[in-house]
Design a protein around this motif. Structure first.
Motif, mmCIF file in Angstrom:
data_model
loop_
_atom_site.group_PDB
_atom_site.id
_atom_site.type_symbol
_atom_site.label_atom_id
_atom_site.label_comp_id
_atom_site.label_asym_id
_atom_site.label_seq_id
_atom_site.Cartn_x
_atom_site.Cartn_y
_atom_site.Cartn_z
ATOM 1 N N ASP A 40 21.833 -57.744 45.520
ATOM 2 C CA ASP A 40 21.618 -56.509 45.317
ATOM 3 C C ASP A 40 22.177 -55.740 44.113
ATOM 4 O O ASP A 40 21.596 -54.748 43.626
ATOM 5 C CB ASP A 40 21.262 -55.521 46.497
ATOM 6 C CG ASP A 40 20.507 -56.029 47.668
ATOM 7 O OD1 ASP A 40 19.237 -56.696 47.055
ATOM 8 O OD2 ASP A 40 20.683 -55.812 48.802
ATOM 9 N N THR A 41 23.439 -56.236 43.642
ATOM 10 C CA THR A 41 24.120 -55.570 42.778
ATOM 11 C C THR A 41 24.248 -56.124 41.397
ATOM 12 O O THR A 41 24.770 -55.881 40.424
ATOM 13 C CB THR A 41 25.587 -55.645 43.208
ATOM 14 O OG1 THR A 41 26.138 -56.933 43.270
ATOM 15 C CG2 THR A 41 25.809 -55.063 44.519
ATOM 16 N N LEU A 43 22.789 -57.004 37.741
ATOM 17 C CA LEU A 43 22.369 -56.305 36.822
ATOM 18 C C LEU A 43 21.215 -57.173 35.925
ATOM 19 O O LEU A 43 21.867 -58.103 35.698
ATOM 20 C CB LEU A 43 23.081 -55.249 35.981
ATOM 21 C CG LEU A 43 23.751 -54.261 36.599
ATOM 22 C CD1 LEU A 43 24.655 -53.403 35.418
ATOM 23 C CD2 LEU A 43 22.755 -53.296 37.022
ATOM 24 N N ASP A 48 16.712 -51.444 38.234
ATOM 25 C CA ASP A 48 17.286 -50.273 38.790
ATOM 26 C C ASP A 48 18.765 -50.266 38.838
ATOM 27 O O ASP A 48 19.409 -51.283 39.573
ATOM 28 C CB ASP A 48 16.776 -49.993 40.288
ATOM 29 C CG ASP A 48 17.271 -48.635 40.709
ATOM 30 O OD1 ASP A 48 17.744 -47.788 39.853
ATOM 31 O OD2 ASP A 48 16.876 -48.336 41.904
ATOM 32 N N ALA A 49 19.498 -49.561 37.809
ATOM 33 C CA ALA A 49 21.033 -49.559 37.998
ATOM 34 C C ALA A 49 21.389 -48.245 38.545
ATOM 35 O O ALA A 49 22.752 -47.656 38.552
ATOM 36 C CB ALA A 49 21.384 -49.516 36.544
ATOM 37 N N SER A 50 20.663 -47.458 39.336
ATOM 38 C CA SER A 50 21.050 -46.116 40.028
ATOM 39 C C SER A 50 22.381 -46.307 41.031
ATOM 40 O O SER A 50 22.585 -45.494 41.247
ATOM 41 C CB SER A 50 19.871 -45.450 40.671
ATOM 42 O OG SER A 50 19.285 -46.392 41.691
ATOM 43 N N LYS A 51 22.507 -47.492 41.502
ATOM 44 C CA LYS A 51 23.584 -47.514 42.435
ATOM 45 C C LYS A 51 24.789 -48.210 41.928
ATOM 46 O O LYS A 51 25.667 -48.439 42.621
ATOM 47 C CB LYS A 51 23.082 -48.451 43.735
ATOM 48 C CG LYS A 51 21.792 -47.852 44.320
ATOM 49 C CD LYS A 51 21.796 -46.618 45.043
ATOM 50 C CE LYS A 51 20.750 -46.115 45.756
ATOM 51 N NZ LYS A 51 21.068 -44.839 46.405
ATOM 52 N N VAL A 52 24.863 -48.479 40.806
ATOM 53 C CA VAL A 52 26.131 -49.028 40.084
ATOM 54 C C VAL A 52 27.201 -48.130 40.184
ATOM 55 O O VAL A 52 27.025 -46.866 39.871
ATOM 56 C CB VAL A 52 25.743 -49.304 38.452
ATOM 57 C CG1 VAL A 52 26.983 -49.704 37.862
ATOM 58 C CG2 VAL A 52 24.806 -50.465 38.690
ATOM 59 N N ILE A 53 28.388 -48.430 40.395
ATOM 60 C CA ILE A 53 29.412 -47.601 40.452
ATOM 61 C C ILE A 53 30.281 -48.011 39.318
ATOM 62 O O ILE A 53 30.775 -49.256 39.077
ATOM 63 C CB ILE A 53 30.127 -47.920 41.822
ATOM 64 C CG1 ILE A 53 29.296 -47.248 42.948
ATOM 65 C CG2 ILE A 53 31.553 -47.087 41.986
ATOM 66 C CD1 ILE A 53 29.795 -47.541 44.418
ATOM 67 N N THR A 54 31.159 -46.874 38.727
ATOM 68 C CA THR A 54 31.875 -47.339 37.586
ATOM 69 C C THR A 54 33.161 -46.126 37.668
ATOM 70 O O THR A 54 33.075 -45.252 38.267
ATOM 71 C CB THR A 54 31.330 -47.006 36.134
ATOM 72 O OG1 THR A 54 32.204 -47.547 35.291
ATOM 73 C CG2 THR A 54 30.775 -45.727 36.093
ATOM 74 N N SER A 70 31.796 -50.600 26.374
ATOM 75 C CA SER A 70 31.676 -50.531 27.551
ATOM 76 C C SER A 70 31.335 -49.247 28.314
ATOM 77 O O SER A 70 31.403 -48.257 27.584
ATOM 78 C CB SER A 70 33.164 -51.092 28.333
ATOM 79 O OG SER A 70 34.109 -49.988 27.976
ATOM 80 N N ASP A 72 32.480 -47.363 30.787
ATOM 81 C CA ASP A 72 33.596 -46.593 31.112
ATOM 82 C C ASP A 72 33.769 -45.746 29.832
ATOM 83 O O ASP A 72 34.241 -44.403 30.020
ATOM 84 C CB ASP A 72 34.723 -47.186 31.852
ATOM 85 C CG ASP A 72 35.407 -48.114 30.888
ATOM 86 O OD1 ASP A 72 34.575 -49.045 30.143
ATOM 87 O OD2 ASP A 72 36.446 -48.600 31.182
#
Length: 234
Positions: A40-41, A43, A48-54, A70, A72
């Motif tokens: 599910d993670t 890419l 859908d990248a709405s749940k990506v954490i950076t 990058s 960040d």
């Protein structure tokens, strides 16, 4: 000597063992992949990248994002720009948040010289601005009104005056000859309730003081209107 049939069987057995061994190793790799990677993670180029954490921090300077950097770094640059805009006219939409706005400066513009004359410095002898430089620009209109004042009352307006103030460039070789010049454009009233004065130092004429003077027994309200200086290209 082995027959052809035995040789074929030996080759078949070797291939089967190789396939089995490869399958076992591949299975272990797939098992490890399943444990370490959450499908599910992952890419993809589209998805859908709405749940990506950076994790990111604000960039040290105001520079624009660049293609290929990058995520960040990009977010850090955006945060720097937003931090600069925060509280300014871009956020508030308020005219008072403009830097070069034509408004009176932050000094004692409403003066009541009851017991003694008031002398308000606008620029000190060292040449540093007591008024913010963005308000007292290279060209300015300084205007105001005044009247009689006592401890008991403030009289009606009986005097108005206006100056044009501009900053002269010094000689490029000697660094002298510059500084503020005042041109009185006009006044109305028999008693001067306020005036401006420029005093040059003897050491270097571009270092000076500019003062607002209100004589004893007068009140004055003085404003500064900053004017733009246009430069034209040939």
């Amino acid at each position: 000597m082995k027959t052809a049939e035995e040789m074929v069987k030996a080759i078949r057995d070797w291939v089967n063992r190789l396939i089995k061994k490869s399958g076992e190793e591949m299975g272990k790799q797939i098992e490890t992949l399943v444990k370490e990677v959450d499908p599910d993670t992952i890419l993809r180029k589209t998805g859908d990248a709405s749940k990506v954490i950076t994790t990111f921090s604000m960039h040290r300077s105001m520079v624009l994002p660049e293609s290929g950097e990058s995520l960040d770094i990009t977010i850090g640059k955006i945060m720097k720009w937003l931090d600069v805009f925060d509280g300014g006219v871009a956020v508030s939409g308020s005219y008072k948040d403009l830097w070069d706005r034509p408004v009176k400066a932050e000094f004692k513009a409403d003066i009541r010289a009851i017991d003694a004359a008031e002398v308000i410095p606008l620029v000190d002898f060292a040449g540093s601005e007591i008024l913010a430089e963005r308000v007292l620009s290279d060209i300015a209109l300084i205007y105001g009104a005044g009247g009689l004042v006592t401890a008991a009352k403030e009289g009606t307006t009986d005097f108005v005056r206006i100056y044009l103030a501009y900053r002269k460039e010094p000689d490029s070789a000697t660094n002298v000859g510059g500084g503020w010049t005042l041109v009185q454009l006009g006044s109305l009233g028999s008693t001067a309730r306020w005036s401006l004065a420029v005093k040059l130092t003897t050491a270097s004429s571009y270092r000076q003081s500019v003062t607002l003077n209100v004589p004893k027994g007068s009140w004055a309200e003085v404003n500064i209107l900053s004017l733009p200086r246009y430069e034209f290209e040939n």
